[in-house]
Design a protein around this motif. Structure first.
Motif, mmCIF file in Angstrom:
data_model
loop_
_atom_site.group_PDB
_atom_site.id
_atom_site.type_symbol
_atom_site.label_atom_id
_atom_site.label_comp_id
_atom_site.label_asym_id
_atom_site.label_seq_id
_atom_site.Cartn_x
_atom_site.Cartn_y
_atom_site.Cartn_z
ATOM 1 N N SER A 1 4.751 2.554 -13.773
ATOM 2 C CA SER A 1 5.172 1.518 -12.819
ATOM 3 C C SER A 1 4.200 0.354 -12.798
ATOM 4 O O SER A 1 4.597 -0.792 -12.541
ATOM 5 C CB SER A 1 5.295 2.117 -11.412
ATOM 6 O OG SER A 1 6.374 3.019 -11.334
ATOM 7 N N HIS A 2 2.919 0.626 -13.055
ATOM 8 C CA HIS A 2 1.965 -0.482 -13.116
ATOM 9 C C HIS A 2 2.432 -1.543 -14.103
ATOM 10 O O HIS A 2 2.275 -2.745 -13.866
ATOM 11 C CB HIS A 2 0.579 0.024 -13.559
ATOM 12 C CG HIS A 2 -0.020 1.074 -12.677
ATOM 13 N ND1 HIS A 2 0.395 1.306 -11.390
ATOM 14 C CD2 HIS A 2 -1.022 1.962 -12.914
ATOM 15 C CE1 HIS A 2 -0.322 2.288 -10.872
ATOM 16 N NE2 HIS A 2 -1.180 2.702 -11.768
ATOM 17 N N LEU A 3 3.022 -1.095 -15.193
ATOM 18 C CA LEU A 3 3.431 -1.998 -16.263
ATOM 19 C C LEU A 3 4.884 -2.465 -16.147
ATOM 20 O O LEU A 3 5.220 -3.563 -16.585
ATOM 21 C CB LEU A 3 3.249 -1.305 -17.621
ATOM 22 C CG LEU A 3 1.800 -0.985 -18.010
ATOM 23 C CD1 LEU A 3 1.754 0.069 -19.100
ATOM 24 C CD2 LEU A 3 1.081 -2.250 -18.459
ATOM 25 N N ALA A 4 5.745 -1.633 -15.556
ATOM 26 C CA ALA A 4 7.190 -1.905 -15.625
ATOM 27 C C ALA A 4 7.859 -2.197 -14.294
ATOM 28 O O ALA A 4 9.010 -2.653 -14.282
ATOM 29 C CB ALA A 4 7.897 -0.725 -16.302
ATOM 30 N N PHE A 5 7.198 -1.938 -13.170
ATOM 31 C CA PHE A 5 7.820 -2.187 -11.871
ATOM 32 C C PHE A 5 7.472 -3.598 -11.402
ATOM 33 O O PHE A 5 6.299 -3.908 -11.169
ATOM 34 C CB PHE A 5 7.339 -1.169 -10.840
ATOM 35 C CG PHE A 5 7.983 -1.325 -9.477
ATOM 36 C CD1 PHE A 5 9.166 -0.664 -9.176
ATOM 37 C CD2 PHE A 5 7.412 -2.124 -8.501
ATOM 38 C CE1 PHE A 5 9.769 -0.798 -7.936
ATOM 39 C CE2 PHE A 5 7.992 -2.274 -7.262
ATOM 40 C CZ PHE A 5 9.177 -1.608 -6.977
ATOM 41 N N ILE B 1 -1.551 -5.904 -16.648
ATOM 42 C CA ILE B 1 -2.323 -5.229 -17.679
ATOM 43 C C ILE B 1 -2.826 -3.909 -17.110
ATOM 44 O O ILE B 1 -3.307 -3.848 -15.975
ATOM 45 C CB ILE B 1 -3.508 -6.094 -18.160
ATOM 46 C CG1 ILE B 1 -4.315 -5.354 -19.221
ATOM 47 C CG2 ILE B 1 -4.395 -6.513 -17.019
ATOM 48 C CD1 ILE B 1 -5.390 -6.205 -19.850
ATOM 49 N N TYR B 2 -2.684 -2.833 -17.874
ATOM 50 C CA TYR B 2 -3.159 -1.522 -17.439
ATOM 51 C C TYR B 2 -3.574 -0.710 -18.662
ATOM 52 O O TYR B 2 -2.780 -0.497 -19.579
ATOM 53 C CB TYR B 2 -2.073 -0.783 -16.655
ATOM 54 C CG TYR B 2 -2.423 0.652 -16.325
ATOM 55 C CD1 TYR B 2 -3.556 0.947 -15.556
ATOM 56 C CD2 TYR B 2 -1.651 1.703 -16.784
ATOM 57 C CE1 TYR B 2 -3.884 2.261 -15.258
ATOM 58 C CE2 TYR B 2 -1.972 3.018 -16.487
ATOM 59 C CZ TYR B 2 -3.095 3.292 -15.725
ATOM 60 O OH TYR B 2 -3.423 4.601 -15.432
ATOM 61 N N ASN B 3 -4.828 -0.295 -18.660
ATOM 62 C CA ASN B 3 -5.373 0.540 -19.728
ATOM 63 C C ASN B 3 -5.129 -0.075 -21.112
ATOM 64 O O ASN B 3 -4.848 0.614 -22.082
ATOM 65 C CB ASN B 3 -4.779 1.943 -19.669
ATOM 66 C CG ASN B 3 -5.745 2.983 -20.222
ATOM 67 O OD1 ASN B 3 -6.734 3.313 -19.583
ATOM 68 N ND2 ASN B 3 -5.484 3.494 -21.411
#
Length: 550
Positions: A391-395, A256-258
């Motif tokens: 990248s926080h969400l997809a890496f 989870i990010y933002n």
């Protein structure tokens, strides 16, 4: 046992006894005695940097990827101030680094004569950037100062410390007692809280685990995996917690990010949420954040974080690893009540990735290309740039201590020097940093450090000829009134080559895969410059369920 030695020898010998293997530093008159003493300490590697900010960033990267305290050494005044952005990043990221700062002569302290590099009261600068800071004016007290600093770094919540030593006491020779390294016990949770939490989790029909940066620092990946499997509980991580739970595991929902990510799908379904090492600070505010009818169990090494942002049902101010061990022991063979099916979890994960793909297709394509070329245990330092944000969400982070961010400090320019420190601590792991063209300029001179020290990091510079997030903000919020956000760059590939690194400039993202493959095989530092269009970061896109302020 007392022995004759100088203050500088007391400092370096104390560092050796405390297990320090690397010091990142830039010389100057107030710390030259310490440099001279390091000459006689072959067990400590001195890494010469080109900017004090980089020294502290490298210590941070080293610390967060090895689990060992990172050490930086700088002169006082401008040197110490140069390091503050990096120390602040380590503070935000709960990273245990020690900044050793020289100081003006002891007889000039507090007099304001204008001594070389003088700040009226330097300790005041660091009080809000560190967990603990202190100074001594006696050479005999230097070992105790280092010993206390190490205790602060290895107990409770890990955060930076700063120590100061006036330069006139470093050559001072006297009888000095050195300390032996101590292993300090971690804090166990209260048994009553463990029983209460275990009972709630055992009866939870939709348990959910939320892992933050504290899970990384507690080295609890084994226990977290065991607990998630025992409870049949899906796992969400924050960007800081990525790597604490393998994102290719069937129970992983992602990050989870933002407000983006799996949260809006999973959190409303949960009846019990176990948060480990996370502040639970929901930014931006969303209508799917944990509610009063849900049970929230929060484990954090910092007592002040328990219940700070969201009221908890059960709180444990304790070491995360010990807390999970105690929870597992208390749960024993109790029958789990979880009704999650693998189909439920797959549906959330697939829906989340479809949402991210829909709003950031090029970013996801680039990130997938990078992931495909890396080993499972490769270290990714996600820079403060559009590809880093996404990248926080997809890496997918697959191994512990393999993914670094600058946390809420969002420090522009941190990625490249932080990656250098990570590679020093992990010479046999691939280390890749993503950076924007604006951010890379902050520490581009550390290409010299990388070549001189043989630090074979691969840096991918995404060049959109702007401070991209600010440019996008002007485009969308300020009706394309562009001012002060477009930048002129050198040819970064040629710049890298001029330092002796491998420099590669591709024509676009479609050529990144082969270029990265070649860079990872090169026996020297490498930089890949990738031109991209300006892209919108996640925090400029409203997430599901956002609560808009009036």
């Amino acid at each position: 046992m007392m022995a004759q030695m100088t203050g500088a020898q007391a400092l370096t010998r104390s560092l050796v006894r405390e297990g320090v293997e690397v010091v990142f530093a830039l010389p100057g008159v107030q710390i030259m005695e310490a440099f001279n003493a390091l000459y006689d300490e072959p067990s400590i590697r001195l890494v010469l940097v080109r900017h004090e900010q980089s020294a502290a960033y490298m210590a941070d990267g080293y610390s967060r990827t090895t689990g060992k305290p990172g050490v930086a050494m700088v002169v006082p005044g401008p040197g110490a101030l140069n390091a503050t952005a990096a120390v602040g990043t380590a503070f935000a990221s709960s990273s245990p680094i020690m900044l050793i700062s020289g100081q003006i002569e002891s007889f000039n302290l507090g007099v304001n004569r204008g001594a070389l590099h003088e700040i009226g009261e330097q300790l005041d600068v660091f009080k809000h950037l560190t967990k603990w800071c202190a100074r001594t004016t006696e050479s005999s007290e230097i070992p105790n100062l280092v010993h206390q600093a190490m205790e602060q770094l290895t107990t409770g919540r890990p955060r930076p410390v700063e120590i100061e030593i006036p330069w006139d006491i470093l050559p001072d020779q006297t009888e000095i007692k050195l300390f032996e390294k101590e292993v300090h016990p971690k804090t166990r949770p209260e048994p009553g809280a463990v029983r209460e939490a275990a009972d709630a989790l055992a009866h939870a029909e939709r348990p959910l685990i939320w892992a933050g940066g504290g899970a990384r620092e507690a080295d609890l990946s084994h226990e977290l995996l065991e607990l998630a499997q025992a409870l049949n509980a899906p796992v969400i991580t924050t960007p800081e917690g990525k790597g604490s739970f393998p994102e290719d595991n069937p129970l992983s929902l992602g990050t989870i990010y933002n407000g983006h990510g799996p949260g809006h799908h999973a959190v409303p379904q949960a009846d019990v949420i176990l948060a480990i090492g996370s502040r639970m600070h929901m930014v931006p505010p969303v209508d799917w954040s944990p509610q009063s009818h849900q049970k929230l169990i929060q484990i954090d090494a910092d007592p002040e974080e328990v219940g700070r942002n969201i009221p908890v049902t059960t709180g444990m101010a304790a070491d995360g690893r010990l807390a999970l061990q105690d929870l597992l022991a208390e749960l024993g063979g109790k029958t789990r009540a979880s009704r999650w099916t693998q189909g439920d979890i797959d549906t959330i994960r697939d829906a989340t990735m479809a949402e991210i793909q829909a709003i950031a297709p090029l970013q996801v394509e680039i990130i997938n290309t990078i992931r495909q070329e890396l080993d499972d245990d490769a270290i990714m330092v996600a820079g403060t740039t559009e590809i880093g944000y996404w990248s926080h969400l997809a890496f997918p982070a697959l191994s512990p201590r393999s993914y670094l961010t600058s946390s809420y400090f969002a420090t522009l320019g941190y990625a490249f020097p932080t990656a250098l420190g990570a590679k020093i601590g992990n010479p046999y792991r691939q280390v890749v940093a993503t950076s924007g063209d604006g951010g890379f300029g902050y520490a581009s001179s550390e290409l010299a450090t990388a070549v001189q020290e043989g630090i074979n990091v691969v840096t991918i510079v995404f060049n959109n000829e702007s401070f991209g997030a600010s440019y996008a903000d002007q485009e969308n919020r300020y009706k394309a009134r562009f001012i002060g956000t477009q930048i002129h760059n050198p040819n970064y590939a040629k710049l890298a080559e001029s330092y002796g690194a491998l420099g590669t400039k591709v024509s676009g993202p479609q050529e990144l895969g082969p270029a990265l493959r070649d860079a990872l095989k090169a026996d020297r530092p490498a930089l890949i410059e990738v031109p991209i269009p300006n892209l919108v970061p996640p925090f400029q896109i409203s997430p599901p369920g956002i609560i808009k302020r009036s």
